[in-house]
Scaffold this active site. Sequence first.
Site, PDB file in Angstrom:
ATOM      1  N   ALA A 123     -55.317  26.472  31.677  1.00 34.45           N
ATOM      2  CA  ALA A 123     -54.471  27.339  32.510  1.00 34.45           C
ATOM      3  C   ALA A 123     -53.189  27.651  31.781  1.00 34.45           C
ATOM      4  O   ALA A 123     -52.738  26.896  30.902  1.00 34.45           O
ATOM      5  CB  ALA A 123     -54.158  26.664  33.845  1.00 34.45           C
ATOM      6  N   ILE A 155     -53.005  22.452  30.637  1.00 34.63           N
ATOM      7  CA  ILE A 155     -52.209  23.595  31.065  1.00 34.63           C
ATOM      8  C   ILE A 155     -51.063  23.822  30.080  1.00 34.63           C
ATOM      9  O   ILE A 155     -50.545  22.874  29.484  1.00 34.63           O
ATOM     10  CB  ILE A 155     -51.664  23.387  32.502  1.00 34.63           C
ATOM     11  CG1 ILE A 155     -50.905  24.628  33.001  1.00 34.63           C
ATOM     12  CG2 ILE A 155     -50.813  22.140  32.600  1.00 34.63           C
ATOM     13  CD1 ILE A 155     -50.543  24.562  34.497  1.00 34.63           C
ATOM     14  N   CYS A 156     -50.705  25.080  29.891  1.00 34.78           N
ATOM     15  CA  CYS A 156     -49.547  25.468  29.101  1.00 34.78           C
ATOM     16  C   CYS A 156     -49.636  24.893  27.681  1.00 34.78           C
ATOM     17  O   CYS A 156     -50.616  25.089  26.984  1.00 34.78           O
ATOM     18  CB  CYS A 156     -48.273  25.023  29.820  1.00 34.78           C
ATOM     19  SG  CYS A 156     -46.738  25.720  29.150  1.00 34.78           S
ATOM     20  N   GLY A 157     -48.635  24.156  27.233  1.00 35.89           N
ATOM     21  CA  GLY A 157     -48.596  23.653  25.871  1.00 35.89           C
ATOM     22  C   GLY A 157     -49.766  22.774  25.498  1.00 35.89           C
ATOM     23  O   GLY A 157     -50.160  22.714  24.323  1.00 35.89           O
ATOM     24  N   THR A 207     -52.776  23.302  26.068  1.00 31.17           N
ATOM     25  CA  THR A 207     -53.871  24.123  25.550  1.00 31.17           C
ATOM     26  C   THR A 207     -53.709  24.334  24.046  1.00 31.17           C
ATOM     27  O   THR A 207     -54.702  24.462  23.322  1.00 31.17           O
ATOM     28  CB  THR A 207     -53.938  25.489  26.253  1.00 31.17           C
ATOM     29  OG1 THR A 207     -52.725  26.227  26.009  1.00 31.17           O
ATOM     30  CG2 THR A 207     -54.129  25.320  27.757  1.00 31.17           C
TER      31      THR A 207
END
Length: 222
Positions: free
Chosen positions: A161, A110-112, A114
């Site tokens: 995500a 999720i977030c960073g 990715t």
Amino acid sequence: MADTVHVYLFDGYADWEPAFAMAGIRNPQFQREPGRWQLLTVGQRAGVAIRSMGGLSVLPDIGLNELHAHDSVLLILPGGPSWVETPDAHQAAMDTASQFLDAGVPVAAICGATAGLARAGWLDDRAHTSNAESYLKGTGYQGAGHYRDEPAVRVPGLITAGGMAPLEFAREIFAELDLYDDEVLQAWYQLYKTGKSEYFARMARAAEEPAQPGSQSMSPHS
């Protein structure tokens, strides 16, 4: 023997991003098979405390050198600024994530996190999402054609995500693990998405009903 989900934690990790997923996995209430799951935290080194973005101090259960794909059913990678600001700090974690993906053990980012997967080439040929398509361009990845502008995306072996979607992130993780019956999962999501208590009652009723033969937890974004 319990099935183990592992969560990678590091200084400055965004503690709210994996929170729904972690709590759901550890809480046996309403689960399809209560007692089946356990959750372990993983740090760069065992016995070295880390501090989250929100100030939580956590002593990881194990170090990355102790984590092996064959001992896990899922690896969760939360976000945090250091995935972009100091990506080399997460090289050991990305090496571990690559071992998981090579072995066919799912990874949820999720977030960073990715951006870490994008930089390693894992998003070049798989449907995925992130904070925004532009967020990943600086990684040099070649997967822009597979980007989906959705809160969370689940494909075989991989969940991604945006940082604004911890609830959808958890929903996809629960669906991947088959943690809840389908009606329970839908009610769980609506409970926290809408804040309406009626969905808690629906969860309880659905959990008491015998599962239909061949039923499997699914998600609208599967």
